[in-house]
Design a protein around this motif. Sequence first.
Motif, mmCIF file in Angstrom:
data_model
loop_
_atom_site.group_PDB
_atom_site.id
_atom_site.type_symbol
_atom_site.label_atom_id
_atom_site.label_comp_id
_atom_site.label_asym_id
_atom_site.label_seq_id
_atom_site.Cartn_x
_atom_site.Cartn_y
_atom_site.Cartn_z
ATOM 1 N N THR A 188 0.832 -1.201 0.000
ATOM 2 C CA THR A 188 0.000 0.000 0.000
ATOM 3 C C THR A 188 0.868 1.254 0.000
ATOM 4 O O THR A 188 1.729 1.429 0.870
ATOM 5 N N LEU A 189 0.621 2.118 -0.972
ATOM 6 C CA LEU A 189 1.276 3.427 -1.045
ATOM 7 C C LEU A 189 0.178 4.474 -1.076
ATOM 8 O O LEU A 189 -0.548 4.605 -2.063
ATOM 9 N N GLY A 190 0.031 5.214 0.014
ATOM 10 C CA GLY A 190 -1.065 6.170 0.134
ATOM 11 C C GLY A 190 -0.893 7.415 -0.729
ATOM 12 O O GLY A 190 0.187 7.701 -1.245
ATOM 13 N N ASP A 191 -1.975 8.153 -0.851
ATOM 14 C CA ASP A 191 -1.956 9.380 -1.650
ATOM 15 C C ASP A 191 -1.122 10.481 -1.000
ATOM 16 O O ASP A 191 -0.606 11.367 -1.699
ATOM 17 N N ALA A 192 -0.987 10.448 0.325
ATOM 18 C CA ALA A 192 -0.256 11.513 1.017
ATOM 19 C C ALA A 192 1.189 11.599 0.531
ATOM 20 O O ALA A 192 1.706 12.695 0.266
ATOM 21 N N VAL A 193 1.830 10.446 0.378
ATOM 22 C CA VAL A 193 3.213 10.414 -0.099
ATOM 23 C C VAL A 193 3.292 10.897 -1.538
ATOM 24 O O VAL A 193 4.137 11.734 -1.892
ATOM 25 N N MET A 194 2.400 10.398 -2.371
ATOM 26 C CA MET A 194 2.421 10.765 -3.784
ATOM 27 C C MET A 194 2.178 12.255 -3.981
ATOM 28 O O MET A 194 2.856 12.915 -4.781
ATOM 29 N N MET A 195 1.236 12.820 -3.252
ATOM 30 C CA MET A 195 0.921 14.236 -3.411
ATOM 31 C C MET A 195 2.053 15.130 -2.906
ATOM 32 O O MET A 195 2.341 16.173 -3.487
ATOM 33 N N ARG A 196 2.712 14.699 -1.827
ATOM 34 C CA ARG A 196 3.833 15.483 -1.300
ATOM 35 C C ARG A 196 4.991 15.500 -2.298
ATOM 36 O O ARG A 196 5.579 16.554 -2.576
ATOM 37 N N LEU A 197 5.325 14.345 -2.838
ATOM 38 C CA LEU A 197 6.417 14.265 -3.806
ATOM 39 C C LEU A 197 6.047 14.954 -5.115
ATOM 40 O O LEU A 197 6.899 15.556 -5.777
ATOM 41 N N LYS A 198 4.769 14.870 -5.470
ATOM 42 C CA LYS A 198 4.315 15.563 -6.682
ATOM 43 C C LYS A 198 4.503 17.074 -6.536
ATOM 44 O O LYS A 198 4.965 17.758 -7.455
ATOM 45 N N GLY A 199 4.140 17.620 -5.377
ATOM 46 C CA GLY A 199 4.310 19.050 -5.139
ATOM 47 C C GLY A 199 5.762 19.467 -5.208
ATOM 48 O O GLY A 199 6.101 20.539 -5.733
#
Length: 400
Positions: free
Chosen positions: A226-237
């Motif tokens: 499981t890879l949550g959206d919080a990590v993805m959104m932080r790295l995306k920003g």
Amino acid sequence: MASITFREVEGSSMKYWLLFGGLGLFVLFGALAWNTMHHYGHVVTGMDNQIVWGLPHVFAVFLIVAASGALNVASIASVFNKPMYKPLAPLSAILSLALMLGGLLVLVLDLGRSDRLIVAMTHFNFKSMFTWNVFLYSGFFGLVGIYLWTMLDRSVKSYSKAAGTAAFIWRLVLTTGTGSLFGFLIARELYGTAMLAPMFIIMSFAYGLAIYLMVLAAAYAWTGRTLGDAVMMRLKGLLVVFVAAVLYFIVVHHLTNLYFAKFHGVEAFILRDGGIFTTLFWVGQIVIGCVAPLVILLSGLGKQRTWIMVACGLVIAGGMAQMYVTIIGAQAYPLDMFPGLIEKSSFYDGVVHGYTPSLPELFLGLGGVAIALLVTTFAIKVLRLLPASLDDTTVAKLEH
């Protein structure tokens, strides 16, 4: 702080072995390409005595620059003490080492005679940035290796911040040195500027993070974790900031050159009259590498993982185009042998030099990429680099 459990990749799925085998095949093609170039000489490539750095150098420099940037996630965790990034740090460190290894192997194997590497390792000219880079690259392996050790071994974990800080400073110096390789070459008009050193640093942040994001997402998707959206959104920003900064430096670099009359010729060549180089600059470097990823990441599309991966792929493709224009475009433009004077000879005066990459060059470069991904894949399999879960609840607990 929430407890994070790191685990190796379990089992031996068919997907893993297919990936491993596919990457191994590209490594084999790269080895055959090197053997061909070593046996027949560089006459089988598109390089000549005007274009001496070809497509393998584009791959090599891109991988080396990206290696520095891939370590950025680990640096944020240790140096700047951001808890959310700490579970992501081990993968960041191993990926940076793998990318550096792939880039340096391409660089070494692109020598006319690879056995002459021993000369570079035993005879030093400390007035040359190439000599300094021998020490910078080897020091990078040593420091990042120690840093990774402090993350994986609990008995030395207290030294992690010190090791991370040392690796952070060293990689900034290393990328400055890589940019200075070109910035100190005043004979080439597109080079010869101090702008290239900080420009290479911010380029490394963007390229390294784009590769890291793709590797991270693939590793979790293919292992069923499981890879949550919080990590993805932080790295995306974070990626948005870096890509925007790259675009800013590109604009400032060319506006600075346009201010001086002596650079009008080379700027016209890159921006308007350079054929393939102009196309790669505007379409590859600007649109594909900067504008399109920013539009995707800043719009509603940036909330979907598929589109984030597309944006990362575009950043990587744009980075390759940028390296091609920077490395080969600058060599293609005619040398100004005696600035302010008119000279005449029969040796390519005022002639734009042509260059067509050969298959051995392409496969050698792709072999370096495959080695980097192969090392990363194997390391994820045998080392405890990935948290068992990075769901949003766990990540939220990290920051409290």
